[in-house]
Design an enzyme around this catalytic site. Sequence first.
Site, short mmCIF file in Angstrom:
data_model
loop_
_atom_site.label_atom_id
_atom_site.label_comp_id
_atom_site.label_asym_id
_atom_site.label_seq_id
_atom_site.Cartn_x
_atom_site.Cartn_y
_atom_site.Cartn_z
N PRO A 27 0.83 -1.21 0.00
CA PRO A 27 0.00 0.00 0.00
C PRO A 27 0.86 1.25 0.00
CG PRO A 27 0.00 -1.04 2.17
CD PRO A 27 0.72 -1.97 1.25
N ALA A 63 -3.10 3.24 2.60
CA ALA A 63 -3.61 3.50 3.94
C ALA A 63 -4.96 4.20 3.86
CB ALA A 63 -2.61 4.35 4.73
N GLN A 105 -5.48 -1.60 3.22
CA GLN A 105 -4.78 -1.35 4.47
C GLN A 105 -5.61 -0.36 5.29
OE1 GLN A 105 -1.24 1.31 4.87
NE2 GLN A 105 -0.15 -0.56 5.46
N TYR A 192 2.55 5.42 12.97
CA TYR A 192 1.15 5.81 13.04
C TYR A 192 0.51 5.26 14.32
CZ TYR A 192 2.25 7.31 8.34
OH TYR A 192 2.85 7.93 7.27
N ARG A 240 0.63 -5.04 9.23
CA ARG A 240 1.97 -4.57 8.89
C ARG A 240 2.61 -3.99 10.15
NH1 ARG A 240 4.02 -0.65 3.99
NH2 ARG A 240 4.54 -2.66 3.07
#
Length: 378
Positions: A27, A63, A105, A192, A240
């Site tokens: 992604p 994302a 994702q 994140y 991930r």
Amino acid sequence: MSTLFTEASLSAPSGRLTLRNRTFLAPMCMYSVDARDGVPTPWHLVHLGARAAGGFGMVIAEATAVVPEGRISPEDLGLWNDEQVEAFKPITAFIKSQGAAAGVQLAHAGGKASTYGWIPRWHSQGLSGSVPVDDGGWVTVAPSVTTVHGLAESHELTVEEIRESVQAWAAAARRADEAGFDFIQLHAAHGYLIHQFLSPLTNTRTDEYGGSYEGRTRYVREVAEAVRAAWPAEKPLGIRFSGSDWVEGGWTVEETARLAVELRAAGVSVFDVSSAGIGAYHGPTGPGYQIALADHVKRALVADAAERGAAYDSFVTTVGMITTAQQAEQVLVNGQADGVSVARAALKEPNWPALAERSLGGSVEDSPFAQQYWRAHW
């Protein structure tokens, strides 16, 4: 037949997803939702569809935020409403019509949200860092107030807000199913929100969501459990990780491996291992620089399966400066991973898998290339 172009089987609690090969389109944010409403556009159809036609086994959309304030930039995708679901349907349908699986994702950028993306038009104007509220930005949220990102100060999430956030991930998973996706990857990497909870560098909480390993991993475990419950049991769920912060006192590959084993028991079966994303980069560089992290995680999952007397039924992918077919093939032959995620090389060459298959001696009959393009390829 090369290992890279053998079929892959991703497990789920009551089913399996078969991929035509072991190449994953990683992604990558396109920063192309000009309306800033999270709704996918024709650009996303063409971008993702071209890689499906180019031969990838799994095509993972960038994302995609579970709530508006979870977007990395205002121009990112979302799955928080029905309009977004409807706009994704033709994209997933086209991806699958080309023989690839359609993945998404799901993400929340946390304290690294509301930023200007990697787009030249912004950089040419000197725009970087946090987007001001009066330019379409917003106040970000995080597990703790921190300056490690060099961005605008975030609001520290309350326990009640954390629990509401968990439910937002589950709601986005239900929408992903409605939109036609075959696979979800939870974004727990690159600094994140989930990664911010995991790392001691960004999580200084003293309640049940901070402190010890158990506290710092509570949020991702709750998210994974909620998503797994909302996501159809016949569809695989992945994650991930940033395998290491590459900083003393940060999140480590040993913790990543431990958490992977725990999440495997909770129904997560596919693990993509990247690294870093919190503060300045201090790790290694060069071709395949993250392969060792994936290898570490895979070994832990293999050992856990053996200890339980079960067959190894997870799937680990590696990512990061994997650019050639021979390099990718060697990773799989060595057993360091089960598949490869290709990112920037696929931006330059959407037909990367088809060309890789040819360079590894594949035949036209086995090529994942769209048949309309065979004349050029062969």
